[in-house]
Write a protein that holds these residues in place. Structure first.
Motif, mmCIF file in Angstrom:
data_model
loop_
_atom_site.group_PDB
_atom_site.id
_atom_site.type_symbol
_atom_site.label_atom_id
_atom_site.label_comp_id
_atom_site.label_asym_id
_atom_site.label_seq_id
_atom_site.Cartn_x
_atom_site.Cartn_y
_atom_site.Cartn_z
ATOM 1 N N ASP A 144 -21.116 32.588 73.542
ATOM 2 C CA ASP A 144 -21.989 32.843 72.391
ATOM 3 C C ASP A 144 -22.862 31.641 72.116
ATOM 4 O O ASP A 144 -24.047 31.764 71.838
ATOM 5 C CB ASP A 144 -21.152 33.151 71.148
ATOM 6 N N MET A 145 -22.273 30.462 72.154
ATOM 7 C CA MET A 145 -23.018 29.236 71.877
ATOM 8 C C MET A 145 -24.164 29.106 72.840
ATOM 9 O O MET A 145 -25.249 28.721 72.501
ATOM 10 C CB MET A 145 -22.098 28.028 72.033
ATOM 11 N N GLU A 146 -23.948 29.463 74.054
ATOM 12 C CA GLU A 146 -24.997 29.245 75.043
ATOM 13 C C GLU A 146 -26.202 30.110 74.737
ATOM 14 O O GLU A 146 -27.327 29.690 74.870
ATOM 15 C CB GLU A 146 -24.352 29.455 76.409
ATOM 16 N N VAL A 147 -25.981 31.306 74.209
ATOM 17 C CA VAL A 147 -27.119 32.152 73.844
ATOM 18 C C VAL A 147 -27.865 31.539 72.670
ATOM 19 O O VAL A 147 -29.094 31.456 72.670
ATOM 20 C CB VAL A 147 -26.631 33.574 73.479
ATOM 21 N N THR A 148 -27.129 31.047 71.677
ATOM 22 C CA THR A 148 -27.749 30.439 70.506
ATOM 23 C C THR A 148 -28.567 29.220 70.889
ATOM 24 O O THR A 148 -29.694 29.051 70.463
ATOM 25 C CB THR A 148 -26.661 30.025 69.485
ATOM 26 N N GLU A 149 -27.999 28.388 71.755
ATOM 27 C CA GLU A 149 -28.684 27.150 72.129
ATOM 28 C C GLU A 149 -29.954 27.451 72.897
ATOM 29 O O GLU A 149 -30.941 26.774 72.767
ATOM 30 C CB GLU A 149 -27.755 26.280 72.985
ATOM 31 N N LEU A 150 -29.949 28.519 73.703
ATOM 32 C CA LEU A 150 -31.150 28.825 74.478
ATOM 33 C C LEU A 150 -32.322 29.156 73.577
ATOM 34 O O LEU A 150 -33.460 28.895 73.889
ATOM 35 C CB LEU A 150 -30.886 30.011 75.407
#
Lengths: 258, 296
Positions: free
Chosen positions: B287-293
């Protein structure tokens, strides 16, 4: 929404989240292990989290050249991290710290006023305390290797530079009679290092722009210690060597932290 | 094979590779370089090319001589799972071949990453495999496998050096992971295996391997970031998160490229300033990786 920041105690003291928080790890590195003694004070919530198993002492071993990063956890403040010599190649690091392994709360009243007294929920995986990274292989180890030389008369040592895998280093040839002592005799090791340092003016040359990477690292170390480098008048190989590795009665690599 | 052998021939190896390549930074332009610089390089290049075209015995002997190894010096290389490779299989191993090689080499290399990241280790293995005829027995097959790809002599020499282990003094530490097809095969297999273990099978090793294999520049970008810029992505859960994201990209957009690798790695790097990626739940990391992108 993911929280962007939480209090952390840094070894270098650059964070002010806890007014009295101190993290002072002691790390001793040898060929295939590091012994870490974590010391933390002035952080009641973190000490409680440790007692209750919500946080653990941690040490990360990192070697970019072998694509390695591994964390070892401990409930005890003193622990040893091992690695196989074939896991590491080139510059490697160890980073001590304290890690949240389960969710817990930090009481706002323990923190500095800019946290507004807020009680904070710490998720699993957050760094609660972090030490500076230390090299696993010291500068001296990456600069110098030792070989037994049966052609040398008893008690003698001979230093020569070599270029391997694109890196400059030096080889200390030791006579057969003193060879068995090299792993444990620090005086012998530092003597070899003095021999290496005597080669710097001819091996590294006089133009800093042309220096290999290891030369730049040594130059930085000497300049930080306010000691003449090999391009200066008054360069002294013994002084330079004992900046890199002091003569000491006991082996303690904690001064290698970066 | 132990590291003592590698240490012993490290200096001759470097000297040999440097002696075969013309370096503009050191030598200036080829056209302007004097014969005393260019002639010895040409001579050494001719010796190598002749050794390749003369076949396995000549090539093995040539390489052993360059490294100061006797003709009877044993070299313990990982076992080859096939009798031989065609030149095209060797230069660009298909994913299934990479899996076969990885499985065959796992016992020897699983816990010896320092060997697997050493260009000299892979060259020594190539000597052993050349002795065994794994790249074809005659000079034509060897030439096609090891030298081909360009007409210029310098290019052919560099192809040889890159393919047989890497060219560290020119290409740095990433060379062994990117340029040597068999080392590349091992590392892709190994990291894919790690993804499967890290995700407890949720991302299988075959799927992860396909993701690491299918776009060359993405693999090279992943290697470069892991070695030089964002070393925290060497934490196993970080690689699993990268594989997850690339898989999502394939499902939603049908493809990915090196920019996607950079975006994910950069996002993970930001997270790793505050959190250990290996002790953050994988679902949060996905999930974090989607937010950071969104903010990358």
């Amino acid at each position: 929404m993911m929280r962007m920041s939480l209090p952390v105690v840094l070894e270098d003291g650059s964070r002010l989240d806890w007014p009295d928080g101190r993290y002072e790890p002691k790390v001793r590195v040898s060929m295939d292990r590091a012994n870490i003694l974590h010391r933390l004070s002035g952080v009641p919530s973190l000490e409680r989290a440790l007692d209750e198993g919500m946080a653990r002492w941690a040490a990360e071993i990192r070697c970019p050249k072998t694509l390695l990063s591994r964390i070892a956890l401990s409930t005890a403040p003193e622990h040893t991290v091992n690695w196989h010599p074939d896991e590491l190649d080139g510059v490697s690091w160890i980073v001590p710290g304290l890690l949240a392994v389960e969710e817990f709360e930090i009481r706002g009243e323990e923190l500095n006023s800019f946290w507004h007294g807020e009680t904070l929920l710490v998720p699993s995986g957050w760094w609660l305390a972090q030490g500076t990274k230390r090299k696993v292989n010291t500068l001296a180890q990456s600069l110098l290797r030792f070989v037994k030389d049966e052609k040398l008369a008893d008690g003698r040592m001979h230093i020569q530079p070599e270029h391997g895998s694109g890196h400059l280093r030096f080889v200390a040839h030791l006579a057969t009679d003193i060879w068995p002592e090299i792993q444990t005799n620090r005086t012998l090791q530092v003597a070899a290092l003095i021999g290496v340092c005597s080669h710097f003016p001819t091996t590294f040359g006089m133009d800093p722009a042309e220096e290999p990477e290891v030369a730049r690292e040594i130059r930085d170390r000497l300049e930080m210690a306010d000691v003449p480098v090999w391009t200066d008048d008054g360069y002294d190989a013994a002084l330079a060597a004992t900046v890199i590795e002091e003569f000491r009665r006991t082996l303690d690599n904690d001064s290698q932290k970066n | 094979m132990n590291r003592d052998l590698i240490r012993r021939v490290d200096v001759p190896f470097t000297r040999w590779q440097r002696g075969l390549t013309f370096e503009p930074k050191t030598h200036g332009k080829w056209a302007d370089a004097p014969p005393e610089i260019t002639d010895p390089i040409r001579q050494r290049q001719t010796e190598l090319i002749d050794a390749v075209t003369d076949g396995t015995v000549a090539l093995s002997q040539y390489l052993r001589t360059q490294l100061g190894l006797g003709s009877d010096q044993p070299i313990e290389a990982p076992p080859f799972p096939r009798p031989a490779l065609t030149p095209s299989e060797y230069k660009e191993p298909p994913v299934q071949l990479e899996e076969e090689l990885g499985m065959a080499w796992r016992d020897m290399l699983e816990h010896r990453k320092a060997l697997a990241s050493s260009p000299l280790f892979w060259l020594l293995c190539h000597i052993s495999w050349i002795d065994e005829g794994r790249f074809g027995g005659d000079g034509l097959a060897l030439e096609e496998a090891l030298l081909s790809g360009g007409d210029a002599r310098e290019r052919r020499i560099r192809n040889f050096l890159r393919r047989t282990g890497g060219l560290p003094h020119v290409r740095g530490n990433t060379s062994v992971f990117s340029d040597c097809p068999l080392a590349r095969a091992w590392w892709r297999f190994h990291l894919a295996d790690e993804v499967e273990r890290t995700t407890q099978g949720r991302i299988g090793s075959k799927a992860a391997h396909w993701l690491f294999h299918c776009h060359r520049q993405s693999w090279e970008t992943l290697v470069m970031l892991s070695l030089k810029r964002i070393t925290t992505i060497n934490q196993p859960r970080a690689r699993a998160a990268i594989a997850h994201h690339l898989g999502v990209r394939v499902q939603t957009k049908g493809r990915f490229d090196q920019n996607d690798v950079k975006a994910v790695a950069t996002g993970l790097a930001r997270v790793s300033l505050r959190r250990s990626l290996d002790y953050t739940p994988l679902e949060e990391l996905y999930d974090m990786e989607v937010t950071e992108l969104a903010t990358a």
